[in-house]
Write a protein that holds these residues in place. Structure first.
Motif, short mmCIF file in Angstrom:
data_model
loop_
_atom_site.label_atom_id
_atom_site.label_comp_id
_atom_site.label_asym_id
_atom_site.label_seq_id
_atom_site.Cartn_x
_atom_site.Cartn_y
_atom_site.Cartn_z
N SER A 52 0.95 -1.24 0.06
CA SER A 52 0.11 -0.06 0.16
C SER A 52 0.81 1.18 0.01
CB SER A 52 -0.82 -0.02 1.12
OG SER A 52 -0.02 0.23 2.23
N LYS A 53 0.34 2.51 -0.74
CA LYS A 53 1.13 3.30 -0.67
C LYS A 53 0.99 4.30 0.51
CE LYS A 53 3.90 6.16 -3.38
NZ LYS A 53 5.19 5.64 -3.47
N GLU A 54 1.94 4.23 1.32
CA GLU A 54 1.77 4.95 2.60
C GLU A 54 2.13 6.10 2.59
OE1 GLU A 54 3.17 3.77 6.43
OE2 GLU A 54 1.28 2.47 6.96
N THR A 55 3.50 6.46 1.92
CA THR A 55 3.90 7.53 1.89
C THR A 55 3.42 8.97 1.27
OG1 THR A 55 5.93 6.14 1.94
CG2 THR A 55 6.51 8.67 1.92
N LEU A 75 6.80 13.59 -2.43
CA LEU A 75 7.89 13.93 -2.28
C LEU A 75 7.96 15.52 -3.00
CD1 LEU A 75 10.93 12.88 -1.88
CD2 LEU A 75 10.95 12.59 -4.54
N LEU A 96 12.03 16.02 0.69
CA LEU A 96 11.27 15.29 1.79
C LEU A 96 9.92 14.88 1.50
CD1 LEU A 96 9.36 17.75 3.10
CD2 LEU A 96 11.23 18.47 4.05
N HIS A 97 9.33 14.06 2.16
CA HIS A 97 7.92 13.61 2.13
C HIS A 97 6.98 14.59 3.04
CE1 HIS A 97 8.49 10.27 -0.63
NE2 HIS A 97 9.64 10.11 0.08
N PRO A 131 2.24 15.38 3.40
CA PRO A 131 1.16 15.62 2.76
C PRO A 131 0.74 16.66 1.71
CG PRO A 131 1.06 15.36 5.16
CD PRO A 131 2.46 15.30 4.81
#
Lengths: 355, 95
Positions: free
Chosen positions: B2-5, B8, B27-28, B30
């Motif tokens: 699952s794409k949690e991140t 970028l 960095l990541h 939301p």
């Protein structure tokens, strides 16, 4: 000033490790300005172009062509390095709530926060190679990628925080300063940032030990005990002896690595002897003595069987460290989900306003 | 998996007034607001900046390294664009 006067490793500008980092930074700028010898065009012969860039001490950048093995080696090394910074928060984090003064607590908090920052610089560098963060986190949590074995030792007393700063961070710096000259640009740049910050870590550790060593008998004994326990594990941080090191030769040719494990270990020992004397503490090695012929200290090798055991998962704290990291990741899930939900909601609102 | 991140972001920092923003890393986060806050915590813990830009990495269009030479070729044969190309007679000042 920068020019051709920075290459002598014994006499770096500014002196000491920080000077070496500055020299690496200057060399990076200088190499970028230098023309490559054969000037192979990037489109024609990929291998030749790659070799040419490495030969000229220039940097490989994310979107350049590179051999698959170079990419894999870097991902493995940078990821392992990043994981080490993240797991490395735990042994010292253990003492934040029990630091002996507000000043020490604030310093330790800043240091542990730096370790998190270092992990993030390095994850970002690894991601430029085409692996994403989810995968990296998963590789750590599932145990398929390792972190430095040193963090599987416990921090039993406050003096351990000092010993970690002096010896563990000291060994890390000796290992990492040459990485500031690594052939992969994003890694080299991350290491320059990391090394500049590490030097505060090492000094704060040394200061803790110095204070304890000049305190009461009990405090001095505590400092000595910490040094006794951390000395050999710190020596083991440089990895197995050259003869048994599997990845070294290729990494040297690619200029990812610049010195062998044994060379770096020797450099570390030679640095520590004088520093221990000033502390008034003894390095726990009865055979440690100056060798006039080699112009270096003879010393007892760490127990490499123990190192292999710790790497395999049988160190004193392996399970505890991994459990803690998995729990922190799981328990933090709601924060990530909430932030994502909030971002989605705001994006939706924006769209409505725009429409 | 699952794409949690979260997405970028590329981070640019102005070190001091008078200097341009320079790329420092990524960095990541939301959203943009959190990206800015994270950038402050990750890249300016020691007063390294007075201003930060965050740009979604997906919004950047880059020249291709494979075409590097062809792409920049047009500038290679125009030495007359540099002042050093011109011969200045002796005795001429302020030129």
């Amino acid at each position: 000033m920068y020019g051709n006067d920075f290459s002598a490793p014994d006499d770096p500008p500014g002196g000491g490790l920080l000077g070496e980092v500055e020299a690496a930074e200057a060399a990076l700028r200088e190499a970028a300005a230098r023309a490559r010898r054969s000037g192979a065009a990037p489109g024609e012969d990929l291998d030749a172009y790659f070799a040419d860039v490495i030969e000229a001490d220039q940097k490989i950048e994310p979107r350049d062509w590179m051999p698959d093995d170079y990419r894999r080696t870097l991902i493995r090394q940078i990821a392992q390095h990043a994981h080490s910074e993240i797991i490395g928060m735990q042994p010292e984090g253990n003492w934040i709530s029990r630091a002996p003064s507000l000043k020490r607590k604030a310093i330790l908090l800043a240091k542990v926060q730096d370790e998190a920052g270092h992990g993030l610089y390095l994850y970002a560098a690894a991601e430029t190679l085409g692996i994403d963060r989810d995968e990296l986190v998963e590789l750590l949590l599932s145990g398929r990628q390792k972190y430095s074995s040193i963090f599987n030792y416990p921090t039993l007393t406050w003096a351990d925080v000092g010993a970690i700063g002096w010896l563990v961070d000291g060994a890390a710096i000796v290992n990492q300063v040459p990485l500031c000259r690594c052939s992969y640009g994003p890694y080299a740049r991350a290491m320059i940032r990391v090394c500049k910050e590490e030097s505060f870590h090492q000094r704060q550790g040394y200061e803790i030990l110095h204070t304890l060593a000049h305190g009461t008998e009990g405090q001095k004994a505590m400092a000595q005990d910490a040094v006794d326990r951390w000395w050999y594990p710190s020596l083991a941080m440089f990895g197995p002896p050259d003869a048994d090191s599997t990845h070294s030769a290729k990494s040297m040719a690619w200029k990812i690595k610049r010195f062998s494990n044994d060379e770096l270990r020797q450099r570390f020992v030679d640095m520590c002897v004088g520093q221990a004397e000033v502390l008034g503490l003894t390095l726990p090695d009865p055979d440690l003595r100056w060798n006039d012929e080699r112009q270096a200290y003879d010393y007892t090798q760490p127990d490499y069987d123990e190192l292999m055991q710790v790497i395999k998962g049988n160190g004193p704290c392996n399970r505890q460290r991994m459990e803690h990291r998995r729990r922190a990741h799981t328990e933090g899930a709601w924060v990530r989900e909430a932030a994502a939900a909030y971002a989605a909601k705001r994006a939706e609102k924006k769209e409505k306003v725009a429409a | 998996m699952s794409k949690e991140t979260s997405p970028l972001w590329e981070v640019f920092v102005r070190a001091r007034r008078g200097l341009s923003h320079t790329h420092v890393g990524s960095l990541h986060a939301p959203d943009a607001e959190l990206a800015l806050r994270n950038a402050r915590d990750v890249y300016t813990r020691r007063q390294e900046g007075v201003s930060i830009w965050v740009v979604p990495a997906s919004a950047i269009t880059a020249s291709s390294p494979d075409e590097k030479d062809a792409f920049f070729d047009p500038a290679a044969d125009k030495v007359y664009r540099h002042p050093t190309f011109y011969e200045v007679p002796d005795g001429v000042a302020h030129l």
